[in-house]
Scaffold this motif. Structure first.
Motif, short mmCIF file in Angstrom:
data_model
loop_
_atom_site.label_atom_id
_atom_site.label_comp_id
_atom_site.label_asym_id
_atom_site.label_seq_id
_atom_site.Cartn_x
_atom_site.Cartn_y
_atom_site.Cartn_z
N ALA A 327 -2.44 -23.79 2.51
CA ALA A 327 -2.35 -22.83 3.61
C ALA A 327 -1.90 -21.46 3.10
O ALA A 327 -2.48 -20.42 3.46
N HIS A 328 -0.87 -21.46 2.28
CA HIS A 328 -0.36 -20.21 1.73
C HIS A 328 -1.43 -19.50 0.92
O HIS A 328 -1.56 -18.27 0.97
N GLY A 329 -2.22 -20.27 0.16
CA GLY A 329 -3.27 -19.67 -0.64
C GLY A 329 -4.24 -18.86 0.19
O GLY A 329 -4.57 -17.71 -0.14
N PHE A 330 -4.70 -19.43 1.29
CA PHE A 330 -5.67 -18.73 2.13
C PHE A 330 -5.03 -17.54 2.86
O PHE A 330 -5.60 -16.46 2.93
N VAL A 331 -3.83 -17.75 3.40
CA VAL A 331 -3.20 -16.69 4.19
C VAL A 331 -2.82 -15.50 3.30
O VAL A 331 -3.06 -14.34 3.67
N VAL A 332 -2.24 -15.76 2.14
CA VAL A 332 -1.80 -14.66 1.29
C VAL A 332 -3.00 -13.88 0.74
O VAL A 332 -2.95 -12.65 0.62
N VAL A 333 -4.10 -14.56 0.43
CA VAL A 333 -5.31 -13.86 0.01
C VAL A 333 -5.83 -12.98 1.14
O VAL A 333 -6.23 -11.82 0.93
N GLY A 334 -5.82 -13.51 2.37
CA GLY A 334 -6.26 -12.72 3.52
C GLY A 334 -5.40 -11.50 3.75
O GLY A 334 -5.90 -10.41 4.04
N LEU A 335 -4.08 -11.66 3.61
CA LEU A 335 -3.17 -10.53 3.83
C LEU A 335 -3.32 -9.46 2.76
O LEU A 335 -3.33 -8.26 3.06
N PHE A 336 -3.45 -9.88 1.51
CA PHE A 336 -3.65 -8.89 0.45
C PHE A 336 -4.99 -8.18 0.60
O PHE A 336 -5.13 -6.99 0.28
N PHE A 337 -5.99 -8.90 1.08
CA PHE A 337 -7.28 -8.26 1.31
C PHE A 337 -7.19 -7.26 2.46
O PHE A 337 -7.79 -6.18 2.40
N ALA A 338 -6.43 -7.59 3.49
CA ALA A 338 -6.23 -6.64 4.59
C ALA A 338 -5.54 -5.38 4.08
O ALA A 338 -5.91 -4.26 4.48
N ALA A 339 -4.56 -5.55 3.19
CA ALA A 339 -3.90 -4.39 2.59
C ALA A 339 -4.88 -3.56 1.77
O ALA A 339 -4.81 -2.33 1.75
N GLU A 340 -5.82 -4.23 1.09
CA GLU A 340 -6.84 -3.52 0.31
C GLU A 340 -7.79 -2.75 1.21
O GLU A 340 -8.17 -1.60 0.89
N ILE A 341 -8.17 -3.32 2.35
CA ILE A 341 -9.04 -2.62 3.30
C ILE A 341 -8.36 -1.35 3.79
O ILE A 341 -8.97 -0.27 3.88
N ILE A 342 -7.07 -1.44 4.11
CA ILE A 342 -6.33 -0.26 4.56
C ILE A 342 -6.30 0.79 3.46
O ILE A 342 -6.50 1.99 3.71
N PHE A 343 -6.09 0.36 2.21
CA PHE A 343 -6.04 1.31 1.10
C PHE A 343 -7.40 2.00 0.89
O PHE A 343 -7.45 3.19 0.57
N ARG A 344 -8.47 1.25 1.07
CA ARG A 344 -9.81 1.85 0.91
C ARG A 344 -10.03 2.97 1.92
O ARG A 344 -10.69 3.97 1.61
N ARG A 345 -9.48 2.83 3.12
CA ARG A 345 -9.69 3.82 4.17
C ARG A 345 -8.69 4.98 4.09
O ARG A 345 -9.06 6.14 4.23
N LEU A 346 -7.41 4.63 3.90
CA LEU A 346 -6.35 5.64 4.00
C LEU A 346 -5.82 6.11 2.65
O LEU A 346 -5.05 7.08 2.60
N GLU A 347 -6.19 5.40 1.57
CA GLU A 347 -5.73 5.73 0.22
C GLU A 347 -4.21 5.76 0.12
O GLU A 347 -3.62 6.61 -0.56
N THR A 348 -3.57 4.83 0.79
CA THR A 348 -2.12 4.70 0.70
C THR A 348 -1.73 3.25 0.95
O THR A 348 -2.42 2.53 1.66
N ARG A 349 -0.63 2.85 0.31
CA ARG A 349 -0.04 1.54 0.58
C ARG A 349 1.34 1.67 1.21
O ARG A 349 2.04 0.70 1.40
N THR A 350 1.72 2.89 1.52
CA THR A 350 3.00 3.16 2.16
C THR A 350 2.88 2.91 3.65
O THR A 350 2.05 3.53 4.34
N ILE A 351 3.69 2.00 4.18
CA ILE A 351 3.55 1.56 5.57
C ILE A 351 3.78 2.69 6.55
O ILE A 351 3.08 2.80 7.58
N SER A 352 4.71 3.61 6.23
CA SER A 352 5.02 4.70 7.15
C SER A 352 3.87 5.70 7.29
O SER A 352 3.85 6.48 8.24
N GLU A 353 2.90 5.68 6.37
CA GLU A 353 1.77 6.59 6.43
C GLU A 353 0.58 5.97 7.17
O GLU A 353 -0.49 6.56 7.22
N MET A 354 0.77 4.77 7.69
CA MET A 354 -0.28 4.12 8.47
C MET A 354 0.00 4.31 9.95
O MET A 354 0.93 5.02 10.34
N GLY A 355 -0.79 3.66 10.79
CA GLY A 355 -0.54 3.72 12.23
C GLY A 355 -1.81 3.95 13.02
O GLY A 355 -2.74 4.63 12.58
#
Length: 478
Positions: A327-355
């Motif tokens: 379960a952890h394998g699938f969920v953590v891969v999904g979460l890291f991929f979601a973080a990558e999608i955000i980075f592709r769009r916003l070019e940041t991994r800083t949470i305060s710069e999202m929204g």
């Protein structure tokens, strides 16, 4: 059917990907990833039909080393995790431009090959070889294709390499000692050794050092957050989704059955280390401003609970640990991929710069929410099955272990929902955030499908792994 064909498929796939050239490398790698998944499902059907898939071939005469593969339910569950996640991880990279793509994708398949070999090997030296082979591709993936300052990345990756290699040398020393006692590296021969309490303690600790670094457990975790952050997202997925499971799997397969007296004598200490990881990882995750580091410490907390379940030394602990590994394998891969999608769009991994992402990308926000709910073990998700079973196993040992272990759900709910609030809700970032592409949506839907299916119907997996785990419990208690 010869189970070694799976290893051949992945190895040939790595070579074919390298020879295909940069333009075709990703597609060739995905093809062989899917072929390996199809073959994994095929051998799983043969196993369920009662066919013996084990392989034992003479290899080296002095010392006596065999090419031995053991395909029981436990190994097949790990192969299923590896088989499903490998093509998903390859597909997840399609939205990113990769330099020297043929090398990059060939290394992914070679790593998948080495991890599959680690899960299957039933000869100690063969197992050690596969264990070390898995380290080589992730070292180069993180070093060459990682992000951030090159010098800092090099320091983080070299530290990871040295840590894991040094820990593995203690494991190798233990295998050499055991070979001197048994005259064989075969799993069954090592299980049947009559070791004294002192011998078992030293063997147990030698294995523990290698596994604690790989998982990682406190205080051997210092490499994790920086490597997860500096590695490319594909590398982070491979590390968190599959590679760390090598350590947890090995605790169950090798450490506990070979040194059961030491496991029983010091059970509370090692459960305590796992619980300490739950508390420490959760508290540090609360303070993170970088999304990848937050997810790294969240992963540390979750694997601490899994490790505590393995050291509970009861069938519920082992079963819950294996289910939660998957379960952890699938969920953590999904979460890291979601973080990558955000980075592709916003070019940041800083949470305060999202929204405000939900307003512009409702499909992505909805899928991200499901992954967040799965991470905090909401009922009907795969994580709930694993974590509930692990907590029940800890309750059988000591109610306080169960209460403290349950903090991973409470604290996890706080920092994961806070992450969702700051990234998906609130004011919109000035940059345009496009909703998921077809390939991105396919990756997310595939992961969510697995999480929901086994969250509602875990019986196929519990039926698969329980006989193997019961045999290990008999070995521990004999």
């Amino acid at each position: 059917m010869d189970i070694s064909y799976l290893l051949i498929i992945l190895l040939v796939g790595a070579l074919a990907t390298f020879l295909a050239g940069d333009k075709m490398a990703s597609k060739v790698a995905l093809f062989f990833g899917l072929v390996s998944l199809g073959f994994t499902l095929y051998i799983l059907s043969l196993f369920n039909a009662g066919q013996n898939l084990d392989v034992t071939l003479a290899w080296i005469t002095k010392p006596v080393v065999s090419f031995s593969l053991k395909a029981d339910g436990l190994a097949l569950a790990m192969l299923l995790l590896n088989g499903i996640l490998t093509p998903i991880i390859i597909l997840s990279s399609f939205g990113t431009e990769v330099k020297n793509a043929k090398n990059f994708y060939a290394l992914i398949l070679f790593m998948s090959f080495a991890m599959a070999g680690t899960f299957l090997a039933s000869d100690g030296l063969l197992y050690y070889i596969f264990w070390e082979l898995a380290l080589i591709p992730i070292y180069f993936i993180a070093l060459i294709w990682g992000n951030g300052d090159a010098e800092e990345r090099k320091k983080a990756v070299v530290k990871f390499f040295i840590y894991t290699l040094a820990g593995s040398l203690f494991m190798l020393t233990a295998f050499i000692y055991l070979y001197g006692k048994a005259g064989s590296f075969q799993l069954e021969a090592l299980y049947n050794l009559d070791l004294s309490a002192t011998e078992q303690l030293w063997i147990f600790l030698a294995f523990f050092l290698a596994y604690a670094i790989k998982i990682p457990l406190i205080p051997f975790h210092t490499w994790q957050a920086s490597v997860y952050q500096k590695a490319p997202t594909v590398g982070t997925m491979l590390l968190s989704g599959i590679m760390l499971k090598m350590g947890l799997y090995s605790v169950i397969r090798w450490q506990l059955p070979i040194a059961p007296m030491a496991a029983k004598e010091y059970m509370n200490i090692f459960i305590g280390l796992g619980i300490a990881g739950v508390i420490y990882g959760s508290i540090v995750a609360l303070r993170q401003k970088d999304i990848k580091k937050l997810l790294a410490y969240s992963s540390l907390a979750h694997v601490g609970l899994i490790a505590a379940g393995t050291y509970a030394l009861n069938i519920d602990g082992l079963r819950g640990a294996v289910l939660q590994m998957m379960a952890h394998g699938f969920v953590v891969v999904g979460l890291f991929f979601a973080a990558e999608i955000i980075f592709r769009r916003l070019e940041t991994r800083t949470i305060s710069e999202m929204g405000g992402i939900r307003i512009q990308a409702p499909a992505f926000a909805s899928m991200f929410m499901i992954l967040v709910f799965a991470s905090v073990s909401l009922p009907s998700t795969f994580n709930f099955i694993g974590e509930f079973t692990v907590l029940y196993s800890l309750f059988q040992v000591n109610i306080w272990f169960s209460i403290l272990g349950g903090l991973t759900i409470i604290l996890g709910a706080y920092y994961m929902l806070k992450l969702y609030q700051h990234s998906m809700l609130g004011e919109t970032n000035t940059k345009v955030f496009k909703d998921v592409t077809f390939s991105e949506g396919l990756v997310m839907v595939s992961i969510i499908g697995v999480i929901m299916f086994f969250g509602l119907y875990p019986k196929p997996l519990t039926d698969l792994i329980t006989p193997s785990l019961e045999a290990i419990i008999l070995q521990i208690n004999k």
